[in-house]
Design an enzyme around this catalytic site. Structure first.
Site, PDB file in Angstrom:
ATOM      1  N   TYR A  64      89.355  28.572  -2.419  1.00  0.00           N
ATOM      2  CA  TYR A  64      88.275  27.874  -3.104  1.00  0.00           C
ATOM      3  C   TYR A  64      88.215  28.428  -4.527  1.00  0.00           C
ATOM      4  O   TYR A  64      87.707  29.507  -4.770  1.00  0.00           O
ATOM      5  CB  TYR A  64      86.932  28.107  -2.424  1.00  0.00           C
ATOM      6  N   PHE A 211      82.275  19.481   6.530  1.00  0.00           N
ATOM      7  CA  PHE A 211      81.657  18.192   6.209  1.00  0.00           C
ATOM      8  C   PHE A 211      80.562  17.854   7.229  1.00  0.00           C
ATOM      9  O   PHE A 211      80.515  16.742   7.760  1.00  0.00           O
ATOM     10  CB  PHE A 211      82.685  17.061   6.152  1.00  0.00           C
ATOM     11  N   PRO A 212      79.664  18.804   7.540  1.00  0.00           N
ATOM     12  CA  PRO A 212      78.608  18.509   8.514  1.00  0.00           C
ATOM     13  C   PRO A 212      77.664  17.419   8.043  1.00  0.00           C
ATOM     14  O   PRO A 212      76.979  16.790   8.852  1.00  0.00           O
ATOM     15  CB  PRO A 212      77.878  19.850   8.661  1.00  0.00           C
ATOM     16  N   LEU A 213      77.638  17.177   6.723  1.00  0.00           N
ATOM     17  CA  LEU A 213      76.816  16.101   6.159  1.00  0.00           C
ATOM     18  C   LEU A 213      77.685  14.943   5.681  1.00  0.00           C
ATOM     19  O   LEU A 213      77.242  14.107   4.888  1.00  0.00           O
ATOM     20  CB  LEU A 213      75.960  16.637   5.002  1.00  0.00           C
ATOM     21  N   GLY A 214      78.938  14.910   6.159  1.00  0.00           N
ATOM     22  CA  GLY A 214      79.827  13.810   5.780  1.00  0.00           C
ATOM     23  C   GLY A 214      80.115  13.768   4.303  1.00  0.00           C
ATOM     24  O   GLY A 214      80.369  12.707   3.740  1.00  0.00           O
TER      25      GLY A 214
END
Length: 288
Positions: A64, A211-214
């Site tokens: 990152y 991507f838990p919130l897409g």
């Protein structure tokens, strides 16, 4: 698979307690996790606030930035508070925002782990995750190297990122090193990794959904918006609460560079979804 979400802790590797709602550092870097995002001071403020709010699991990666997220974690949180778990990843080299190169040879993994330790200012990584299996290197060699890092005292627990249920089962069958966690894309609309989640539940393995919130795609979904209104919450909070209710091994680590969004995300742990809410959310698919 609905369960009582009142238990908001998980034991990674059966001995490392974390609050299940953590913080991910990808948004402390630029688009595609390349270069910096915002100032160092802003990143430090968000990381410190996450810990103030009770976050005990911070998830980062060497690529990152590259390097930037780990350096910012150390700048903000070193010396680390007792009970704070820092997870990082190795096994992928970045040469541009779009260029990811899998690098799983033993000498590469050893060098990457050492570099992460230096940047994080740690003698041991709490959770070191293989970012991708290298198809050019036997799985046993990669896992064996991670075993060596554990034996050398440089790694406490080992995780795997972006794996199939079949790959996890093969890694478990090799029994070279205990697998404490996996990290795959997973959220209320994207459940392609459901078989992997089932295996994690069977084996007591933490599942850190990315991507838990897409990646922002869930914020205006009709069902999430309607359920959120009934709870005085936001759609993002409902999406995170669904993960916490859906399975006791799910440990989402949503990322943000915003203090306001951080506080909103952490507050999702207090949302209690009803059985009717869960039934409606469980019925959603990427097409709904």
């Amino acid at each position: 698979m609905t369960h009582d979400a009142s238990d908001l802790t998980f034991l990674i590797g059966s001995d490392l307690p974390v609050r299940r709602l953590g913080y991910g550092t990808v948004h402390l870097t630029g688009p595609g996790a390349w270069g910096p995002r915002g100032s160092d001071a802003d990143a430090v403020a968000v990381l410190r606030r996450a810990v103030e709010l009770g976050v005990t699991l911070v998830d980062t990666a060497d690529n990152y930035g590259p390097d930037i997220a780990e350096e910012r974690v150390a700048a903000a949180l070193h010396p680390y508070a007792e009970g704070l778990v820092v997870a990082t990843k190795g096994g992928v080299v970045r040469t541009s925002a779009q260029a990811w190169h899998v690098a799983g040879r033993p000498e590469q993994l050893r060098a990457m782990c050492d570099a992460s330790l230096r940047r994080l200012r740690r003698e041991r990584v709490d959770l070191y995750q293989l970012h991708r299996f290298d198809p050019e290197v036997p799985m046993a060699e990669q896992l064996g190297t991670l075993r060596e890092l554990v034996d050398a005292g440089k790694v406490r627990h080992v995780g795997l990122d972006s794996v199939t249920a079949e790959q996890l089962r093969a890694a478990l069958d090799l029994d070279l090193v205990p697998i404490a966690s996996v990290q795959n894309r997973y959220n209320v609309l994207d459940r392609a990794s459901e078989p992997l989640l089932g295996l994690c539940e069977e084996r007591g393995i933490a599942f850190l959904p990315w991507f838990p919130l897409g990646n922002g795609a869930l914020t205006d979904h009709q069902a999430l918006t309607e359920i959120a209104a009934a709870h005085g919450a936001t759609p993002s909070q409902i999406a995170l609460a669904w993960l916490l209710h859906h399975s006791p091994v799910l440990c989402p680590t949503p990322g943000t560079g915003s203090l306001a969004h951080l506080e909103e995300n952490v507050a999702a742990a207090a949302v209690r979804l009803t059985a009717q809410d869960m039934s409606r959310l469980d019925a959603l698919t990427s097409r709904s």
